[in-house]
Design a protein around this motif. Structure first.
Motif, PDB file in Angstrom:
ATOM      1  N   LYS A  62       0.222  54.147  56.609  1.00  0.00           N
ATOM      2  CA  LYS A  62       0.359  54.071  58.338  1.00  0.00           C
ATOM      3  C   LYS A  62       0.758  55.452  59.236  1.00  0.00           C
ATOM      4  CE  LYS A  62       0.034  49.289  58.031  1.00  0.00           C
ATOM      5  NZ  LYS A  62       0.925  48.250  58.737  1.00  0.00           N
ATOM      6  N   ARG A  63       0.926  56.883  58.832  1.00  0.00           N
ATOM      7  CA  ARG A  63       1.419  57.662  59.251  1.00  0.00           C
ATOM      8  C   ARG A  63       0.865  59.256  58.407  1.00  0.00           C
ATOM      9  NH1 ARG A  63       3.966  57.323  63.760  1.00  0.00           N
ATOM     10  NH2 ARG A  63       4.498  58.645  63.129  1.00  0.00           N
ATOM     11  N   TRP A  64       0.733  59.823  60.353  1.00  0.00           N
ATOM     12  CA  TRP A  64      -0.022  61.249  59.565  1.00  0.00           C
ATOM     13  C   TRP A  64       0.863  61.986  59.151  1.00  0.00           C
ATOM     14  CZ3 TRP A  64      -4.874  61.322  58.443  1.00  0.00           C
ATOM     15  CH2 TRP A  64      -5.698  60.757  59.348  1.00  0.00           C
ATOM     16  N   GLY A  65       2.063  61.952  59.455  1.00  0.00           N
ATOM     17  CA  GLY A  65       3.703  62.466  59.389  1.00  0.00           C
ATOM     18  C   GLY A  65       4.899  62.499  59.870  1.00  0.00           C
ATOM     19  N   SER A  66       5.715  62.399  59.880  1.00  0.00           N
ATOM     20  CA  SER A  66       7.238  61.626  60.096  1.00  0.00           C
ATOM     21  C   SER A  66       7.743  62.937  60.069  1.00  0.00           C
ATOM     22  CB  SER A  66       7.270  61.310  58.743  1.00  0.00           C
ATOM     23  OG  SER A  66       8.652  60.481  59.347  1.00  0.00           O
ATOM     24  N   CYS A  67       9.321  62.766  60.816  1.00  0.00           N
ATOM     25  CA  CYS A  67      10.454  63.835  60.732  1.00  0.00           C
ATOM     26  C   CYS A  67      11.297  63.251  60.536  1.00  0.00           C
ATOM     27  CB  CYS A  67       9.875  64.740  62.241  1.00  0.00           C
ATOM     28  SG  CYS A  67      11.787  65.940  62.417  1.00  0.00           S
ATOM     29  N   THR A  68      12.116  63.007  60.021  1.00  0.00           N
ATOM     30  CA  THR A  68      13.524  62.599  59.344  1.00  0.00           C
ATOM     31  C   THR A  68      14.332  62.507  60.543  1.00  0.00           C
ATOM     32  OG1 THR A  68      14.752  63.568  57.317  1.00  0.00           O
ATOM     33  CG2 THR A  68      12.781  61.862  56.976  1.00  0.00           C
ATOM     34  N   ILE A  69      15.574  61.556  60.224  1.00  0.00           N
ATOM     35  CA  ILE A  69      16.571  62.237  61.123  1.00  0.00           C
ATOM     36  C   ILE A  69      17.408  63.389  61.041  1.00  0.00           C
ATOM     37  CG2 ILE A  69      18.320  60.429  59.393  1.00  0.00           C
ATOM     38  CD1 ILE A  69      19.172  59.406  62.380  1.00  0.00           C
ATOM     39  N   LYS A  70      17.262  63.163  59.765  1.00  0.00           N
ATOM     40  CA  LYS A  70      17.811  64.843  59.277  1.00  0.00           C
ATOM     41  C   LYS A  70      16.771  65.714  59.169  1.00  0.00           C
ATOM     42  CE  LYS A  70      21.320  62.948  56.318  1.00  0.00           C
ATOM     43  NZ  LYS A  70      21.793  62.281  54.505  1.00  0.00           N
ATOM     44  N   ASP A  71      15.566  65.563  60.035  1.00  0.00           N
ATOM     45  CA  ASP A  71      15.712  67.407  60.690  1.00  0.00           C
ATOM     46  C   ASP A  71      13.990  67.274  58.793  1.00  0.00           C
ATOM     47  OD1 ASP A  71      15.759  67.162  62.828  1.00  0.00           O
ATOM     48  OD2 ASP A  71      17.448  68.665  62.287  1.00  0.00           O
ATOM     49  N   LYS A  72      13.615  66.256  58.037  1.00  0.00           N
ATOM     50  CA  LYS A  72      12.495  66.829  56.066  1.00  0.00           C
ATOM     51  C   LYS A  72      11.616  65.832  57.497  1.00  0.00           C
ATOM     52  CE  LYS A  72      12.219  64.781  52.052  1.00  0.00           C
ATOM     53  NZ  LYS A  72      12.685  64.305  50.908  1.00  0.00           N
ATOM     54  N   PHE A 103       3.887  55.240  68.852  1.00  0.00           N
ATOM     55  CA  PHE A 103       3.994  55.717  67.756  1.00  0.00           C
ATOM     56  C   PHE A 103       3.116  55.263  66.484  1.00  0.00           C
ATOM     57  CE2 PHE A 103       8.282  57.160  67.965  1.00  0.00           C
ATOM     58  CZ  PHE A 103       8.663  58.437  68.145  1.00  0.00           C
ATOM     59  N   LEU A 104       2.862  53.783  66.593  1.00  0.00           N
ATOM     60  CA  LEU A 104       2.072  52.842  66.032  1.00  0.00           C
ATOM     61  C   LEU A 104       1.144  53.291  66.131  1.00  0.00           C
ATOM     62  CD1 LEU A 104       3.594  49.112  65.973  1.00  0.00           C
ATOM     63  CD2 LEU A 104       3.570  51.434  64.003  1.00  0.00           C
ATOM     64  N   ASN A 105       0.645  53.694  67.277  1.00  0.00           N
ATOM     65  CA  ASN A 105      -0.991  54.625  68.106  1.00  0.00           C
ATOM     66  C   ASN A 105      -0.527  55.932  66.986  1.00  0.00           C
ATOM     67  OD1 ASN A 105      -1.545  52.299  68.923  1.00  0.00           O
ATOM     68  ND2 ASN A 105      -0.812  53.267  71.099  1.00  0.00           N
ATOM     69  N   PHE A 106       0.288  56.255  66.281  1.00  0.00           N
ATOM     70  CA  PHE A 106      -0.169  57.785  65.675  1.00  0.00           C
ATOM     71  C   PHE A 106      -0.462  57.741  64.267  1.00  0.00           C
ATOM     72  CE2 PHE A 106       1.866  61.816  64.268  1.00  0.00           C
ATOM     73  CZ  PHE A 106       0.867  62.468  64.788  1.00  0.00           C
ATOM     74  N   ASP A 107      -0.747  56.095  63.683  1.00  0.00           N
ATOM     75  CA  ASP A 107      -1.186  55.695  62.499  1.00  0.00           C
ATOM     76  C   ASP A 107      -2.777  56.500  61.882  1.00  0.00           C
ATOM     77  OD1 ASP A 107       1.286  53.966  62.769  1.00  0.00           O
ATOM     78  OD2 ASP A 107       0.272  52.519  62.685  1.00  0.00           O
ATOM     79  N   THR A 108      -2.843  56.499  60.538  1.00  0.00           N
ATOM     80  CA  THR A 108      -3.736  56.846  60.265  1.00  0.00           C
ATOM     81  C   THR A 108      -5.191  55.753  60.536  1.00  0.00           C
ATOM     82  OG1 THR A 108      -3.508  56.273  58.254  1.00  0.00           O
ATOM     83  CG2 THR A 108      -2.325  58.633  58.801  1.00  0.00           C
ATOM     84  N   THR A 109      -6.247  56.732  60.584  1.00  0.00           N
ATOM     85  CA  THR A 109      -7.421  55.379  60.611  1.00  0.00           C
ATOM     86  C   THR A 109      -7.266  55.695  59.303  1.00  0.00           C
ATOM     87  OG1 THR A 109      -8.426  55.901  62.200  1.00  0.00           O
ATOM     88  CG2 THR A 109      -9.698  55.251  60.866  1.00  0.00           C
ATOM     89  N   GLU A 110      -7.625  54.043  58.702  1.00  0.00           N
ATOM     90  CA  GLU A 110      -7.907  54.201  57.076  1.00  0.00           C
ATOM     91  C   GLU A 110      -8.819  54.941  56.259  1.00  0.00           C
ATOM     92  OE1 GLU A 110      -6.528  53.119  53.324  1.00  0.00           O
ATOM     93  OE2 GLU A 110      -5.843  53.003  54.514  1.00  0.00           O
ATOM     94  N   VAL A 111      -8.251  55.743  55.632  1.00  0.00           N
ATOM     95  CA  VAL A 111      -9.294  57.337  54.765  1.00  0.00           C
ATOM     96  C   VAL A 111      -9.769  56.642  53.430  1.00  0.00           C
ATOM     97  CG1 VAL A 111      -9.893  58.708  54.428  1.00  0.00           C
ATOM     98  CG2 VAL A 111      -8.145  58.642  55.440  1.00  0.00           C
ATOM     99  N   SER A 112     -10.906  55.907  53.152  1.00  0.00           N
ATOM    100  CA  SER A 112     -11.597  55.807  52.187  1.00  0.00           C
ATOM    101  C   SER A 112     -13.019  55.739  51.588  1.00  0.00           C
ATOM    102  CB  SER A 112     -11.978  53.772  51.726  1.00  0.00           C
ATOM    103  OG  SER A 112     -12.587  53.359  52.930  1.00  0.00           O
ATOM    104  N   TYR A 113     -13.231  56.147  50.586  1.00  0.00           N
ATOM    105  CA  TYR A 113     -14.290  56.916  50.096  1.00  0.00           C
ATOM    106  C   TYR A 113     -14.607  56.865  48.138  1.00  0.00           C
ATOM    107  CZ  TYR A 113     -10.862  60.398  48.333  1.00  0.00           C
ATOM    108  OH  TYR A 113      -9.745  60.653  47.188  1.00  0.00           O
ATOM    109  N   GLN A 114     -15.527  56.779  47.804  1.00  0.00           N
ATOM    110  CA  GLN A 114     -15.860  56.539  46.476  1.00  0.00           C
ATOM    111  C   GLN A 114     -16.817  58.152  45.690  1.00  0.00           C
ATOM    112  OE1 GLN A 114     -18.744  52.821  47.143  1.00  0.00           O
ATOM    113  NE2 GLN A 114     -16.764  51.882  45.801  1.00  0.00           N
ATOM    114  N   ILE A 115     -16.462  57.942  45.248  1.00  0.00           N
ATOM    115  CA  ILE A 115     -16.865  59.467  44.321  1.00  0.00           C
ATOM    116  C   ILE A 115     -17.850  58.914  43.362  1.00  0.00           C
ATOM    117  CG2 ILE A 115     -16.452  61.263  42.302  1.00  0.00           C
ATOM    118  CD1 ILE A 115     -14.686  61.501  45.573  1.00  0.00           C
ATOM    119  N   LYS A 116     -18.846  58.507  43.738  1.00  0.00           N
ATOM    120  CA  LYS A 116     -20.268  58.519  43.537  1.00  0.00           C
ATOM    121  C   LYS A 116     -21.348  59.297  43.360  1.00  0.00           C
ATOM    122  CE  LYS A 116     -19.193  53.853  42.440  1.00  0.00           C
ATOM    123  NZ  LYS A 116     -19.944  52.393  42.619  1.00  0.00           N
ATOM    124  N   SER A 117     -22.684  60.022  43.138  1.00  0.00           N
ATOM    125  CA  SER A 117     -23.765  60.695  43.056  1.00  0.00           C
ATOM    126  C   SER A 117     -24.690  60.501  44.678  1.00  0.00           C
ATOM    127  CB  SER A 117     -24.612  61.004  42.483  1.00  0.00           C
ATOM    128  OG  SER A 117     -23.562  61.178  41.034  1.00  0.00           O
TER     129      SER A 117
END
Length: 231
Positions: free
Chosen positions: A164-174, A66-80
């Protein structure tokens, strides 16, 4: 339900314990890496922990997956002159002063007009988050409909910033999705959606889960590899 833990080598495995009238010990690892244990009412805690110790290697392996399903840190700067990814494509950024705060994109360019250039990042972040919820929902709908032909469908999906997650399904199927998915290609988003839908049927990564995922999306491994190597 009570919280307990066991020690296994250098690992501390915390788990939620619930008693029921079942005859055997049940262990579930959820996508958020939490561990749920259901035990017979007459089984002593020491025996529960003893049995879990025998499964500790498997539990750690599942949590690692599950930890390997983590997101890569997404970073960017809004500059011309800078760039940002949107649905797998890279767009150049141009920031200009104007009477209104707006974001527009055309070709390979994001044009951000702002009253104050110091606010460009906040203006774009808010626009991107709103766009992500709309676009990811649109991408998810046909995947959910396909899933619903064989199983039940969630009435709605939710969005939450998760470092650290792209997605998740809770125990109540949310079903919860990270708005940052909008940076990745459509095929990757479709994979994450199907992955979480399959967790509504099988909560942890066992053979049944992967059989279902393969049945519903035969090329999921290619999609996952692209997601893992993205950004």
């Amino acid at each position: 339900m009570t919280k307990e833990q066991i020690e296994y080598g250098s690992h501390t495995i915390e788990f939620e314990l619930k008693y029921s009238d079942r005859k055997t010990l049940g262990v579930k690892i959820l996508p958020d890496t939490s561990v749920y244990v259901t035990a017979p009412t007459d089984l002593p805690l020491c025996k529960i922990k003893e049995n879990l110790a025998k499964k500790a290697s498997w539990i750690i392996k599942q949590k690692t997956y599950f930890l390997n399903f983590d997101t890569t840190e997404v970073s960017y700067q809004i500059k011309s002159g800078y760039a940002v990814h949107y649905l797998g494509r890279q767009y150049k950024v141009m920031v200009q002063l104007a009477a209104e705060n707006e974001v527009n994109y055309n070709g390979n360019l994001f044009l951000i007009t702002v009253k104050n250039k110091e606010k460009a990042q906040a203006v774009f972040d808010q626009w991107l988050k709103e766009k992500a919820m709309t676009r990811i929902t649109e991408i998810a709908k046909p995947i959910i409909r396909k899933f619903g032909e064989s199983f039940f469908m969630p009435k709605e999906i939710f969005f939450q910033d998760m470092p650290k997650r792209w997605g998740s399904c809770t125990i109540k199927d949310k079903l919860i999705f990270n708005p940052k998915l909008i940076h990745t290609p459509k095929r990757c988003i479709e994979y994450v959606v199907m992955h979480e839908l399959c967790h509504m049927i099988h909560k942890h990564h066992n053979d049944n889960f992967f059989k279902l995922l393969t049945q519903m999306m035969p090329d999921w491994e290619k999609r996952k590899a692209k997601l893992d190597g993205y950004l």
